[in-house]
Write an enzyme that holds these catalytic residues in place. Structure first.
Site, short mmCIF file in Angstrom:
data_model
loop_
_atom_site.label_atom_id
_atom_site.label_comp_id
_atom_site.label_asym_id
_atom_site.label_seq_id
_atom_site.Cartn_x
_atom_site.Cartn_y
_atom_site.Cartn_z
N HIS A 1 -25.73 8.33 -0.79
CA HIS A 1 -26.48 7.56 -1.62
C HIS A 1 -25.72 6.57 -2.76
CE1 HIS A 1 -26.34 11.15 -4.25
NE2 HIS A 1 -26.65 10.29 -5.13
N ASP B 1 -19.54 18.65 -0.77
CA ASP B 1 -20.48 18.01 -1.42
C ASP B 1 -20.26 16.67 -2.26
OD1 ASP B 1 -23.21 18.34 -2.44
OD2 ASP B 1 -22.72 18.49 -4.49
N HIS C 1 -19.17 10.79 -1.50
CA HIS C 1 -19.27 9.74 -2.73
C HIS C 1 -17.73 9.38 -3.15
CE1 HIS C 1 -23.09 11.31 -2.05
NE2 HIS C 1 -23.08 12.25 -3.02
N LYS D 1 -25.90 2.44 -5.19
CA LYS D 1 -25.99 2.36 -6.68
C LYS D 1 -25.60 0.95 -6.71
CE LYS D 1 -24.99 7.22 -7.66
NZ LYS D 1 -26.32 7.70 -8.34
N LYS E 1 -26.31 13.35 4.25
CA LYS E 1 -24.76 14.15 4.08
C LYS E 1 -25.18 15.44 3.51
CE LYS E 1 -23.27 14.90 0.19
NZ LYS E 1 -24.06 15.32 -0.75
N GLU F 1 -20.99 15.76 -13.80
CA GLU F 1 -22.48 16.22 -13.87
C GLU F 1 -22.54 17.12 -15.04
OE1 GLU F 1 -24.76 15.94 -10.24
OE2 GLU F 1 -22.70 16.81 -9.31
C1 BG6 Z 1 -25.67 14.81 -4.02
C2 BG6 Z 1 -25.03 16.19 -4.38
O1 BG6 Z 1 -25.07 14.06 -3.00
O2 BG6 Z 1 -25.23 14.09 -5.21
C3 BG6 Z 1 -25.36 16.87 -5.47
O3 BG6 Z 1 -25.43 16.97 -3.31
C4 BG6 Z 1 -25.23 15.89 -6.68
O4 BG6 Z 1 -24.69 18.11 -5.84
C5 BG6 Z 1 -25.59 14.51 -6.58
O5 BG6 Z 1 -25.67 16.38 -7.87
C6 BG6 Z 1 -25.12 13.74 -7.74
O6 BG6 Z 1 -26.01 12.24 -7.36
P1 BG6 Z 1 -25.97 11.24 -8.55
O7 BG6 Z 1 -26.70 10.25 -8.09
O8 BG6 Z 1 -27.07 12.11 -9.68
O9 BG6 Z 1 -24.82 11.12 -9.29
#
Ligand code: BG6
Length: 491
Positions: free
Chosen positions: A177, A234, A239, A181, A147, A215
């Site tokens: 991804h 993003d 997600h 999880k 993505k 985050e």
């Molecule tokens: C990614 C984004 O897909 O997911 C990032 O491009 C983001 O910007 C990340 O930080 C977050 O993934 P996770 O697994 O740390 O929540």
């Protein structure tokens, strides 16, 4: 009983890049350590890098080894031995790299061959055409697309057409991804392997749902990418919408490759479009400014260290987004789904909060509605907040207390990283947790009008200081209907 792993060749474009070094190679090492890779499986990184196998192995030894548990040096050496590097002249005339990879893969046509495109989406089409031109696409080949898939609906369709001209849909694995999880998969188990939730999983009992991915990280060194993505592309388009689908979908008839994806598409197609003037009412975008963070002063988005200077676009890009969404169907009519994501928030927390309605008639003062919290990270777990009586004589005093399932305390096995699960699914040919073309396009169709409206505004996003819980507008978004954001416990 687990099956014997079959030999495979995994070819990673952008194989020396950030994603590969931080996520893919550590995940593959874990798979190897757990005995899930065949002894003959090879991992071939392709990049412009000009490295040979020894250079690449040295780089992985220096950069990846420290981030994974190496309890047996022989296993680490075995893993390094699987690694190869092929330098390619991407988009150029020099065919040496392509000849080399063709020679390496020659004679192994029957093996599963996975092309993992960890490169910018605009390169997907040309890579696929080149693979086809040099005869590397076999019936046993699969292609993984990272993505974000495009920048809007039109570019996503173009990429899907280009890749689809070379690979069948059943060979295409579009990765998100978040779907790998553990807690996300547990949400399906919670909903569909327990009978008690289903009768109350609807607008009669649920007041609203909140989905947050907060985050603490900023975007240092990522301006080139982030300026052109922003939080909506993003994080939300993929997600957060995937999480929304899993909360809102109808029970599928089977746990197979198409049934779950069929139900998710129906949710995306039921999202009420947010268009024109509604965009300002139902969405909020923010950008972090300098602030106090973890006891130190950190720069704002525009001042993050980077090798490119901020441009006009940098001023307009959002590092925070919040949306009030609605799923227009019988189950969810009138239930708001609040989505929220941001960088440089006070703590890292991804969670889904299902807020139930209050009791129809309260006989105790001080009761508050039940709440189900699914914590994706950190400290994966599930909590159901119920009202209980505080021990003591005299007046009945109520207190919300959690019934808690902590994965770390309940299960002794290691919680695998999302990429481990997903890479194994690609190698074994299970696309259930990957996005189908119609899913990705339905998500863009809903996102596009919001993007267009945001991009047509000359106004910059609302500022919020780094380390704060987002712009004031995000709090107003929920406060308008008398609600507040659930601020999870910092972990
Ligand atoms: C990614 C984004 O897909 O997911 C990032 O491009 C983001 O910007 C990340 O930080 C977050 O993934 P996770 O697994 O740390 O929540």
């Amino acid at each position: 009983m687990s099956e014997t792993p079959q030999p495979a060749d995994l070819i990673v474009f952008g194989g020396t890049g950030d994603l590969s070094m931080r996520k893919l190679l550590p995940a593959l090492y874990h798979c190897d350590r757990d005995g899930r890779l065949s002894p003959e499986t090879r991992i071939i990184a392709m990049s412009r890098g000009g490295l040979d196998d020894a250079d690449f192995r040295g780089k992985v030894d220096a950069q990846v080894r420290a981030s994974v548990p190496v309890d047996d040096p022989d296993v680490w050496q075995r893993f390094l031995g699987r690694l190869h590097h092929v330098s390619v002249d991407i988009g150029g005339e020099d065919m040496t790299g392509w000849e080399k990879i063709t020679a390496m893969l020659g004679g192994h046509e029957e093996r599963t061959r996975v092309f993992y495109l960890a490169s910018p989406p605009m390169t997907f089409g040309s890579f696929c055409r080149q693979l086809d031109r040099v005869g590397l696409v076999t019936p046993a080949s699969r292609v993984v697309l990272e993505k974000p898939l495009g920048r809007d609906l039109a570019s996503a369709q173009r990429i899907n057409d280009e890749v689809g001209a070379i690979f069948d849909e059943r060979q295409i694995y579009r990765i998100d991804h978040y779907l790998g999880k553990e807690t996300v998969q547990n949400l399906l188990v919670l909903r569909f392997a327990n009978a008690f939730l289903e009768p109350i999983w609807n607008s009669l009992w649920i007041d609203h749902v909140q989905i947050t991915a907060a985050e603490t990280v900023g975007t240092p060194g990522r301006r080139g990418y982030y300026d052109h993505a922003g939080a909506l592309r993003d994080m939300v388009q993929n997600h957060l919408l995937q999480l929304l689908c899993l909360v809102a979908m109808e029970p599928p008839s089977r746990n197979d490759r198409e049934s779950i994806r069929d139900e998710k598409v129906k949710v995306l197609q039921s999202l009420r479009p947010i268009v024109g003037g509604e965009v300002d009412r139902f969405t909020v975008r923010g950008q972090y400014t300098a602030g106090e963070f973890g006891g130190a002063r950190v720069p704002g988005y525009l001042d993050e260290p980077d090798n490119t200077a901020p441009t006009e676009t940098s001023h307009r890009v959002e590092t925070f987004a919040a949306i009030r969404a609605e799923v227009k169907n019988w189950r969810w009519a009138g239930v708001p789904f609040y989505l929220r994501t941001g960088k440089r928030m006070p703590y890292r927390c991804s969670e889904i909060v299902v807020q139930f309605k209050d009791v129809p008639h309260s006989i105790f003062p001080g009761s508050t509605p039940n709440r189900l919290v699914l914590r994706l990270q950190p400290s994966e777990g599930i909590q159901l907040h119920i009202m209980a009586k505080e021990p003591g004589a005299g007046e009945v005093a109520l207190k919300p207390v959690p019934l808690s399932l902590s994965f770390a305390e309940t299960f002794t096995s290691r919680v695998p990283e999302a990429y481990e699960r997903l890479l194994m699914d690609v190698l074994t040919g299970n696309p259930t947790l990957f996005m189908r073309r119609d899913e990705v396009e339905a998500a863009w169709l809903w996102i596009d009008p919001i993007l267009r409206e945001w991009e047509s505004h000359g106004t910059p996003p609302e500022p919020y200081p780094a380390g704060s819980s987002g712009p004031a507008g995000a709090h107003e978004l929920v406060a308008r209907s008398g609600r507040t954001w659930h601020e999870g416990d910092p972990a």
